[in-house]
Design an enzyme around this catalytic site. Structure first.
Site, short mmCIF file in Angstrom:
data_model
loop_
_atom_site.label_atom_id
_atom_site.label_comp_id
_atom_site.label_asym_id
_atom_site.label_seq_id
_atom_site.Cartn_x
_atom_site.Cartn_y
_atom_site.Cartn_z
N HIS A 125 0.84 -1.19 0.00
CA HIS A 125 0.00 0.00 0.00
C HIS A 125 0.88 1.24 0.00
O HIS A 125 1.98 1.25 0.56
CB HIS A 125 -0.88 0.03 1.25
CG HIS A 125 -1.94 -1.01 1.25
ND1 HIS A 125 -3.09 -0.91 0.51
CD2 HIS A 125 -2.03 -2.19 1.90
CE1 HIS A 125 -3.84 -1.97 0.70
NE2 HIS A 125 -3.22 -2.77 1.55
N ALA A 173 14.60 -20.67 6.04
CA ALA A 173 13.31 -20.58 6.71
C ALA A 173 13.21 -19.30 7.54
O ALA A 173 14.16 -18.90 8.19
CB ALA A 173 13.10 -21.80 7.60
N LYS A 193 20.11 -11.89 4.31
CA LYS A 193 21.46 -11.57 3.85
C LYS A 193 22.14 -12.79 3.26
O LYS A 193 21.92 -13.92 3.71
CB LYS A 193 22.30 -11.05 5.03
CG LYS A 193 21.80 -9.73 5.57
CD LYS A 193 22.65 -9.24 6.74
CE LYS A 193 22.12 -7.92 7.27
NZ LYS A 193 22.86 -7.45 8.45
#
Length: 199
Positions: A125, A173, A193
């Site tokens: 948004h 994960a 990273k």
């Protein structure tokens, strides 16, 4: 006796809602049947496809597999960035995934593994303080997600708008990916990273 009457009255009052739920479920099953047959895909019966009118806004390739309770949202609100989802052949998408192409295009390559509870978001948004966020259009500065072939995205990861994940990359994960990821790299964390390359 009074409790029974109350239950009957509650049921009668909510019949329109129940009928609407049944109608929506039937529509969802028809969509699943359509995609499964057209693309020779294996789609769990609990998967939800949300699109306006254009069924072709979602394109699956051969042998795509989609696990239970995943949601595909594909409704265009900006003609400059039409909503579209494309998924390449032999790609597996696990359970409880949320793939949202509300203001852009999501491309997922072939032979990819998308684990469970992954969110892939094509646009955010706008956040101007001049109006409530819920009334603002999609942001057009960072739009779309491109996931190339042979990518593995670990459980619980979030892939944010404007990102390209290169061929053969691994996303650990729980990662939040906000920048492009190099091919054959392993990327983890929040924000994600690079830690090393596949050998």
């Amino acid at each position: 006796m009074i409790a029974t009457i109350r239950r009957i009255l509650f049921f009668l009052e909510n019949i329109p809602s129940y009928l609407k739920d049944i109608e929506n479920k039937q529509k969802d099953l028809l969509k699943i049947k359509y995609y499964s047959k057209k693309y020779n895909a294996k789609i769990d019966k609990s998967v939800l496809f949300h699109f306006a009118k254009d069924q072709n806004a979602i394109e699956l390739s051969e042998n795509v597999k989609i696990g239970p309770y995943s949601v595909f949202y594909c409704i265009s609100q900006n003609p400059e960035h039409p909503a579209k989802i494309k998924i390449g052949e032999n790609t597996y998408i696990g359970d409880l995934n949320n793939i949202r192409a509300g203001g852009g295009e999501i491309n997922i390559g072939k032979n990819c593994l998308i684990s469970q509870q992954v969110a892939i978001v094509a646009s955010n948004h706008s956040i101007s303080k001049t109006a409530p966020i819920c009334f603002q259009p999609w942001d057009t500065k960072k739009v779309g997600v491109n996931i190339e072939d042979d990518v593995w995205i670990g459980a619980g990861s979030k892939i944010m708008p404007g990102v390209t994940i290169g061929k053969g990359a691994i996303i650990g994960a729980g990662s939040v990916v906000t920048k492009d990821v190099e091919s054959y790299s392993i990327t983890v964390g929040n924000p994600a990273k690079h830690i090393k390359y596949r050998e």
